[in-house]
Enzyme design. Sequence first.
Site: not given
Length: 531
Positions: A332-335
């Site tokens: 997921v792009e948030t980490g």
Amino acid sequence: MKPVKPPRINGRVPVLSAQEAVNYIPDEATLCVLGAGGGILEATTLITALADKYKQTQTPRNLSIISPTGLGDRADRGISPLAQEGLVKWALCGHWGQSPRISDLAEQNKIIAYNYPQGVLTQTLRAAAAHQPGIISDIGIGTFVDPRQQGGKLNEVTKEDLIKLVEFDNKEYLYYKAIAPDIAFIRATTCDSEGYATFEDEVMYLDALVIAQAVHNNGGIVMMQVQKMVKKATLHPKSVRIPGYLVDIVVVDPDQSQLYGGAPVNRFISGDFTLDDSTKLSLPLNQRKLVARRALFEMRKGAVGNVGVGIADGIGLVAREEGCADDFILTVETGPIGGITSQGIAFGANVNTRAILDMTSQFDFYHGGGLDVCYLSFAEVDQHGNVGVHKFNGKIMGTGGFIDISATSKKIIFCGTLTAGSLKTEIADGKLNIVQEGRVKKFIRELPEITFSGKIALERGLDVRYITERAVFTLKEDGLHLIEIAPGVDLQKDILDKMDFTPVISPELKLMDERLFIDAAMGFVLPEAAH
């Protein structure tokens, strides 16, 4: 005018109430707000105090807001409380839709409004920390952030160009100006008396460090909300994510919760406990699961993928049901890396995560072509294969990480339904039945604004699919090709008549795999990756 910091006494970070803290925010300041949807890392106490102060005193005035990640609940939380005329004059966000009252001001031309891709925005904050003027990237070429199109401007009152087209070695890039913030609202779990902070109860880190460095190095005030404080130098150094010298004010909220409305801490979400996922799932067979099942067919063993919010986020659950979830890695792009993907507003609050990176580093990996495949939800598609998600039906949603992810992923899978607005389907006897057609066509002739450029994807040699509950398309030089249709639907009545353009009908047009429409495990085996 730079804000004036409260003094430290004997090295101790000032500990103030939220109401005292926001008194340090001057008129015309640029405020950068950490946080993601569902309350992830949101400094709610500080946001509420600022909103309340403005209601009572009409100060501070004319703030500029920077929000890299969409925080909020798609209603009244996040930065929606700051959506007061006179409090905010300007906003630059990666995602807008989670805090729709801010979007409303932009739609009504009451504030200046920009949208950078989420990854680009966090990278410009890193640049601001290093006193660099901006970043140069090919992310966003051919989309609405390209200055030959809208240049990331979201309304008519937004005039200044923050994004420029530049060229190096005969290749086009976009130059994104870095805006240096004066004030930061960040959050952690625990800090010591000198401000050194840890994130043990949090879902992820986002770009907390990047934001704190950007504000500190530009002479601003870093305000940090925490749940508790401890004696100085008692936190494990490998757990500390924010060094104390970056922090100017600490606000302690003992009632701080990990997410909106839940228990203070869910230890599965914080990564402390591992959920027993050995029990086989059995998800109801509906159009959402149908799309996720077909999307899984595009996965390969050992692949590294990204999954976005919306109908696309069901792929991880379908993979668990099929017993192949351990054969690839979803990020997921948030980490977060790996684990079981969450759904809904707290997207990214995964369990059984294998690792968690800071968000800025995750986007570095994406921008460099590290993804083998991505799964993204679409709002609208046009005859050129362009996709729109950042603005539709007159509403500003923003791109989030959509542009960052889709620009370089080797295979791009767009997921959605063919129509929208009260679409009802049923799946029975191995067929799809359209019970009630959607009111709105999602495949339109020309998009007014572009979030994904089909032309640029083809130039970069990317493999693009558009998967719906009744049809599958692929992108080629002459436009969209219809390659599969669902059993039980009529090609003309249920597909072509529900599109504003006619796709190329593949001479090899076939029915979607019959296993997709049977309410039982498909027995799907992931194919090996091509070498």
